[in-house]
Design an enzyme around this catalytic site. Structure first.
Site, PDB file in Angstrom:
ATOM      1  N   GLU A  42      52.240   8.541 -90.962  1.00 58.21           N
ATOM      2  CA  GLU A  42      53.275   8.100 -91.901  1.00 58.21           C
ATOM      3  C   GLU A  42      54.409   9.111 -91.796  1.00 58.21           C
ATOM      4  O   GLU A  42      54.176  10.323 -91.950  1.00 58.21           O
ATOM      5  CB  GLU A  42      52.729   8.056 -93.332  1.00 58.21           C
ATOM      6  N   CYS A  89      59.367  11.345 -99.172  1.00 56.61           N
ATOM      7  CA  CYS A  89      59.677  10.439 -98.062  1.00 56.61           C
ATOM      8  C   CYS A  89      60.292   9.152 -98.580  1.00 56.61           C
ATOM      9  O   CYS A  89      61.023   8.479 -97.885  1.00 56.61           O
ATOM     10  CB  CYS A  89      58.411  10.142 -97.281  1.00 56.61           C
TER      11      CYS A  89
HETATM   12  P1  NAD Z   1      57.235  18.243 -90.368  1.00 58.14           P
HETATM   13  O1  NAD Z   1      57.169  17.141 -89.363  1.00 58.14           O
HETATM   14  O2  NAD Z   1      58.197  19.337 -90.144  1.00 58.14           O
HETATM   15  O3  NAD Z   1      55.798  18.938 -90.510  1.00 58.14           O
HETATM   16  C1  NAD Z   1      54.658  18.173 -90.811  1.00 58.14           C
HETATM   17  C2  NAD Z   1      53.448  18.921 -90.291  1.00 58.14           C
HETATM   18  O4  NAD Z   1      53.469  18.861 -88.868  1.00 58.14           O
HETATM   19  C3  NAD Z   1      53.419  20.411 -90.676  1.00 58.14           C
HETATM   20  O5  NAD Z   1      52.105  20.784 -90.980  1.00 58.14           O
HETATM   21  C4  NAD Z   1      53.890  21.063 -89.391  1.00 58.14           C
HETATM   22  O6  NAD Z   1      53.441  22.391 -89.255  1.00 58.14           O
HETATM   23  C5  NAD Z   1      53.222  20.167 -88.380  1.00 58.14           C
HETATM   24  N1  NAD Z   1      53.689  20.255 -87.003  1.00 58.14           N
HETATM   25  C6  NAD Z   1      54.939  20.425 -86.514  1.00 58.14           C
HETATM   26  N2  NAD Z   1      54.901  20.438 -85.150  1.00 58.14           N
HETATM   27  C7  NAD Z   1      53.606  20.253 -84.798  1.00 58.14           C
HETATM   28  C8  NAD Z   1      52.889  20.181 -83.568  1.00 58.14           C
HETATM   29  N3  NAD Z   1      53.508  20.295 -82.401  1.00 58.14           N
HETATM   30  N4  NAD Z   1      51.561  20.008 -83.607  1.00 58.14           N
HETATM   31  C9  NAD Z   1      50.900  19.888 -84.771  1.00 58.14           C
HETATM   32  N5  NAD Z   1      51.510  19.955 -85.964  1.00 58.14           N
HETATM   33  C10 NAD Z   1      52.842  20.127 -85.975  1.00 58.14           C
HETATM   34  O7  NAD Z   1      57.451  17.552 -91.808  1.00 58.14           O
HETATM   35  P2  NAD Z   1      57.636  18.267 -93.224  1.00 58.14           P
HETATM   36  O8  NAD Z   1      58.983  18.900 -93.276  1.00 58.14           O
HETATM   37  O9  NAD Z   1      56.456  19.075 -93.583  1.00 58.14           O
HETATM   38  O10 NAD Z   1      57.622  16.998 -94.180  1.00 58.14           O
HETATM   39  C11 NAD Z   1      58.743  16.213 -94.401  1.00 58.14           C
HETATM   40  C12 NAD Z   1      58.691  14.946 -93.575  1.00 58.14           C
HETATM   41  O11 NAD Z   1      57.508  14.228 -93.877  1.00 58.14           O
HETATM   42  C13 NAD Z   1      59.839  14.000 -93.882  1.00 58.14           C
HETATM   43  O12 NAD Z   1      60.302  13.440 -92.699  1.00 58.14           O
HETATM   44  C14 NAD Z   1      59.188  12.946 -94.774  1.00 58.14           C
HETATM   45  O13 NAD Z   1      59.841  11.708 -94.776  1.00 58.14           O
HETATM   46  C15 NAD Z   1      57.832  12.874 -94.177  1.00 58.14           C
HETATM   47  N6  NAD Z   1      56.855  12.352 -95.124  1.00 58.14           N
HETATM   48  C16 NAD Z   1      56.451  11.063 -94.963  1.00 58.14           C
HETATM   49  C17 NAD Z   1      55.552  10.501 -95.850  1.00 58.14           C
HETATM   50  C18 NAD Z   1      55.099   9.078 -95.699  1.00 58.14           C
HETATM   51  O14 NAD Z   1      54.138   8.692 -96.347  1.00 58.14           O
HETATM   52  N7  NAD Z   1      55.758   8.279 -94.868  1.00 58.14           N
HETATM   53  C19 NAD Z   1      55.052  11.277 -96.912  1.00 58.14           C
HETATM   54  C20 NAD Z   1      55.466  12.600 -97.030  1.00 58.14           C
HETATM   55  C21 NAD Z   1      56.372  13.132 -96.126  1.00 58.14           C
END
Ligand code: NAD
Length: 548
Positions: free
Chosen positions: A294, A328
């Site tokens: 998501e 989000c």
């Molecule tokens: P992000 O993508 O920066 O990080 C999410 C996670 O991914 C973190 O734990 C990060 O450390 C990890 N990550 C980053 N690169 C990685 C890799 N190469 N391998 C493994 N893990 C990796 O997102 P964020 O800033 O933490 O959250 C905000 C984002 O999440 C926004 O885009 C928001 O819309 C989305 N979000 C979506 C929903 C939904 O249900 N659609 C819910 C909450 C947040």
């Protein structure tokens, strides 16, 4: 194999108000004080043999609304730490599966009840200080949504495993819902304690072992969540919490042949990267990993000329600025007809300017800081760009202050060009783009809203004209996985509005639903013949009477 059982009927956890003088407020304030008056704590990983810090770099975890205040320090996981977690999962996988759904459900139901009672203040206070949520936002996330995920998932697991095939005469057919073969890699975002907990818990409930990599900016409440799972009786090694930076943990996890699935919530860019890595490694895995993600959104509010003006103001203010737009589902683009704009403009601007923004420990604030310096810089750039772009104008907010915390004033940007960046890019902060359209162009706006952003997560239509509501439901059918009529586009409740979007917003497997739970099982169909056939010949092989 699962035996039939009677699971408790799930109910949504009631939201507490924390009004002045209420008993819940006293308990919460004491917990906030306990977390912020103590020395920084050691935030640990779980690699399968007790808890300990990761062996890599030590990183300070600070408060977004007071970034000089260190809550804890976390040792990042080394490659060996990640390998140790994977080995632990393999060690306990058979036992965890053999335990059966009923016993696993009992653990997570116990976690739900602990979260509803003695653990509630810890979960809420940790989310407030660590992720910058007000008490209202923490309560609906870290307490209520987390509890709901745990309770409802048990019921969804019951429903999924209850789907059984027909049997014919002399034959008994069954479906065996096996966990995936290998481990699930759960990767969680900073913004929801409940989502972060659900990402490892949902696959674990279905019998999988999980390596959970939380966001470093959610590490504080992630630790409380692991403590809660442990207190509820989760066996060691079933969920290994691996603190670290994504690329470093992924270097081990994504290249491991046992990778059986990814359960991700976070940005679109990160999920696309992970998907690409899985594709590159595909020949090396024992099975095709399930990819459930998501991701981002550019969530809209489309108002019709018949929309109620006061409701529009409330939907925009709450939808765009609660938790400083870091949901989000947050409204980040609004389309308002000229007549409505003229009637609400002043009230919307005044209400926005009056929103109080400050330290989460002062419960009187409407919202607090954005999560970190990176987000602060992103909001700062977006505001500077809006200020210098001819077709956009800042009509409320537009100021920032990082002296004590990462504070960004709720900001409204009007834009003449509906395809401007402010209507397409997810800033993930308190910035609302508003496009004002001529009243007569309602039908054209349906196409504009649908075709502007690559995302399709949430959206709302505001109207009292029923025909307009029906037109919007049809015209925007693909524009949002969660569609709201006369409401803000945020605040989905587990069991009531299953959450998730398509297009660039994710695989739309709906977190906290039976569709999601079904993804964590690999069904085996079993046919048992009760009275086996003992003659290989078919009737048509018999001698024809005329040949006799
Ligand atoms: P992000 O993508 O920066 O990080 C999410 C996670 O991914 C973190 O734990 C990060 O450390 C990890 N990550 C980053 N690169 C990685 C890799 N190469 N391998 C493994 N893990 C990796 O997102 P964020 O800033 O933490 O959250 C905000 C984002 O999440 C926004 O885009 C928001 O819309 C989305 N979000 C979506 C929903 C939904 O249900 N659609 C819910 C909450 C947040």
């Amino acid at each position: 194999m699962q035996t039939s059982s009677s699971f408790p009927h799930p109910v949504n956890e009631p939201v507490r108000g924390y009004a002045p003088g209420s008993p819940e407020r006293t308990g919460l304030l004491a917990q906030l004080e306990a977390y912020t008056s103590a020395d920084p704590i050691e935030l640990t990983g779980h690699f399968g043999r007790g808890r300990r810090p990761g062996g890599g770099e030590r990183v300070a975890v600070t408060m977004p609304s007071d970034h000089h205040h260190v809550l804890g320090n976390v040792g990042l996981s080394t490659a060996d730490d990640v390998r140790e977690a994977l080995a632990a999962g393999e060690r306990v996988a058979r036992d965890w599966d053999d335990l059966g759904l009923e016993a696993r459900a009992a653990i997570f139901l116990r976690a739900a009840e602990l979260a509803a009672g003695p653990w509630r203040d810890r979960l809420n206070a940790a989310t407030m200080v660590g992720q910058g949520k007000t008490v209202q936002q923490a309560e609906i996330d870290a307490a209520c949504e987390l509890i709901d995920f745990l309770r409802f998932n048990v019921d969804y697991a019951r429903q999924v495993t209850g789907v059984q095939p027909a049997s014919s005469s002399g034959v008994w057919n069954r479906m065996d819902y096996r966990p995936l073969e290998g481990f699930v890699y759960a990767i969680s975002p900073f913004n929801f304690t409940a989502i972060a907990a659900n990402l490892p818990a949902a696959p674990a409930l279905m019998g999988n072992v999980v390596v959970w990599k939380p966001s470093l900016t959610q590490q504080f409440s992630a630790q409380v969540t692991m403590d809660l799972f442990e207190a509820a009786g989760l066996p060691e090694g079933v969920i290994c919490l691996v603190p670290g930076r994504g690329p470093e943990v992924s270097a081990v996890a994504l290249s491991d042949p046992r990778l059986a699935g990814i359960h991700f919530t976070g940005s679109t860019a990160t999920f696309q990267h992970l998907w690409g890595e899985v594709g590159r490694n595909i020949a090396g895995y024992h099975a095709y990993p399930r990819l459930v993600g998501e991701t981002g959104g550019k969530d809209f509010v489309l108002a019709h000329p018949s929309a109620d003006p006061r409701m529009t103001v409330t939907a925009l203010v709450r939808g765009a600025f609660e938790y400083s737009g870091q949901k989000c589902s947050a409204a980040s683009r609004a389309y308002l007809p000229d007549s409505l704009w003229r009637s609400i403009r002043d009230e919307l601007v005044e209400t926005t300017e009056a929103l109080s923004v400050g330290d989460v420990r002062d419960l009187s604030h409407f919202t607090s800081a954005v999560i970190d310096q990176r987000s602060f810089a992103k909001q700062s750039d977006a505001i500077a760009r809006a200020r210098s772009t001819a077709s956009t104008q800042i009509v409320a907010g537009g100021t920032l202050d990082d002296t004590q915390g990462w504070f960004v004033r709720p900001t409204i940007v009007t834009g003449d060009d509906p395809y401007d960046e402010v209507f397409r890019t997810e800033y993930f902060g308190p910035i609302l783009g508003v496009h004002v359209y001529p009243d007569g162009e309602w039908e054209k706006m349906l196409e504009v809203v649908d075709g502007t952003a690559s995302y399709a997560l949430t959206g709302a239509v505001l109207a009292t004209d029923r025909r307009a509501i029906e037109q919007a439901q049809r015209g925007l059918r693909r524009a949002a996985g969660n569609f709201y009529v006369n409401d803000k586009p945020t605040g989905a409740v587990v069991g009531q509005q299953p959450f998730g979007g398509a297009r660039a917003s994710g695989t739309n497997d709906k977190a906290g639903s039976l569709w999601n739970i079904a993804r964590w099982a690999s069904p085996r169909a079993i046919k048992e013949t009760l009275v086996p056939v003992i003659d290989h010949r078919y009737p048509h092989m018999g001698a024809d009477p005329k040949d006799r």
